[in-house]
Design an enzyme around this catalytic site. Sequence first.
Site, PDB file in Angstrom:
ATOM      1  N   GLU A   6      12.417  -6.555  -8.869  1.00 54.18           N
ATOM      2  CA  GLU A   6      11.459  -7.519  -9.438  1.00 54.18           C
ATOM      3  C   GLU A   6      11.325  -7.306 -10.944  1.00 54.18           C
ATOM      4  OE1 GLU A   6       7.683  -8.046  -7.440  1.00 54.18           O
ATOM      5  OE2 GLU A   6       8.500  -7.352  -5.544  1.00 54.18           O
TER       6      GLU A   6
ATOM      7  N   HIS B  74       7.216 -13.438  -5.467  1.00 54.79           N
ATOM      8  CA  HIS B  74       6.813 -13.145  -4.091  1.00 54.79           C
ATOM      9  C   HIS B  74       7.801 -12.135  -3.505  1.00 54.79           C
ATOM     10  CE1 HIS B  74       5.034 -13.777  -0.177  1.00 54.79           C
ATOM     11  NE2 HIS B  74       6.256 -13.862   0.318  1.00 54.79           N
TER      12      HIS B  74
HETATM   13  C1  GAR Z   1       4.824  -7.321  -6.267  1.00 45.47           C
HETATM   14  O1  GAR Z   1       5.674  -6.758  -5.303  1.00 45.47           O
HETATM   15  C2  GAR Z   1       4.750  -8.821  -6.094  1.00 45.47           C
HETATM   16  O2  GAR Z   1       5.951  -9.393  -5.649  1.00 45.47           O
HETATM   17  C3  GAR Z   1       3.699  -8.940  -5.043  1.00 45.47           C
HETATM   18  O3  GAR Z   1       2.742  -7.959  -5.344  1.00 45.47           O
HETATM   19  C4  GAR Z   1       3.366  -6.903  -6.028  1.00 45.47           C
HETATM   20  C5  GAR Z   1       2.618  -6.723  -7.321  1.00 45.47           C
HETATM   21  O4  GAR Z   1       3.036  -5.607  -7.994  1.00 45.47           O
HETATM   22  N1  GAR Z   1       3.124 -10.249  -5.057  1.00 45.47           N
HETATM   23  C6  GAR Z   1       2.576 -10.819  -3.998  1.00 45.47           C
HETATM   24  O5  GAR Z   1       2.515 -10.288  -2.915  1.00 45.47           O
HETATM   25  C7  GAR Z   1       2.048 -12.203  -4.261  1.00 45.47           C
HETATM   26  N2  GAR Z   1       1.654 -12.834  -3.045  1.00 45.47           N
HETATM   27  P1  GAR Z   1       2.596  -5.402  -9.499  1.00 45.47           P
HETATM   28  O6  GAR Z   1       1.108  -5.664  -9.586  1.00 45.47           O
HETATM   29  O7  GAR Z   1       2.900  -3.936  -9.735  1.00 45.47           O
HETATM   30  O8  GAR Z   1       3.401  -6.328 -10.336  1.00 45.47           O
END
Ligand code: GAR
Length: 196
Positions: A182, A117
């Site tokens: 992340e 998150h």
């Molecule tokens: C990431 O920043 C993740 O933390 C967020 O969406 C993005 C996905 O990026 N997740 C959420 O908001 C979950 N509620 P990605 O598809 O490039 O991994």
Amino acid sequence: MSASNKNIVILISGTGSNMAAIVRAAERGQWARRHQARVAAVVSNKADAPGLAFAREHGIATAVVDHKAYPSREAFDTALAAEVDRHQPALVVLSGFMRILTAGFVSHYAGRLINIHPSLLPAFTGLHTHQRAIDMGCRFAGATVHRVTAELDHGDILDQAVVPVLSGDTAATLAARVLTQEHLMYPRVVERLIAG
Ligand code: GAR
């Protein structure tokens, strides 16, 4: 699931850059070989999720379970679990998966379901986390990997990454700074849990 065959199933809804970071880490990592762990499948609730192409290029099984094709959350989650369970996962990784899961789905994967998150939980559950952090005048923001419970963006914290909020930041510049972290943190947590 035997200790010598640890399948990871990753659920995405979009870009899947965190999924890609985990796939690359599993491809490169001694830990994956040692524990015979691999990303067995990537499942998306959206057919046009760009991450699906990356998964296919890396020889990973993909599937789409479109939430719009189901009359209720329960029906969608039942279909999703059926798809995930085909791979007998040791770990189910939510990676930018933008659907709220039912209590039944969460309890089915108790102890093996994790999420990332984009905030320092317990602050800023839900959406628009970066804009809300900027609006509140936060000096630091970040991301959290946590176990999934039936309550949205709750559950035991497994790791956090912290970045500064800089003057002039927009939600987009802050999101990019957080996302870089992340990509380092999520594979690290997956490795730790697989090595368990
Ligand atoms: C990431 O920043 C993740 O933390 C967020 O969406 C993005 C996905 O990026 N997740 C959420 O908001 C979950 N509620 P990605 O598809 O490039 O991994």
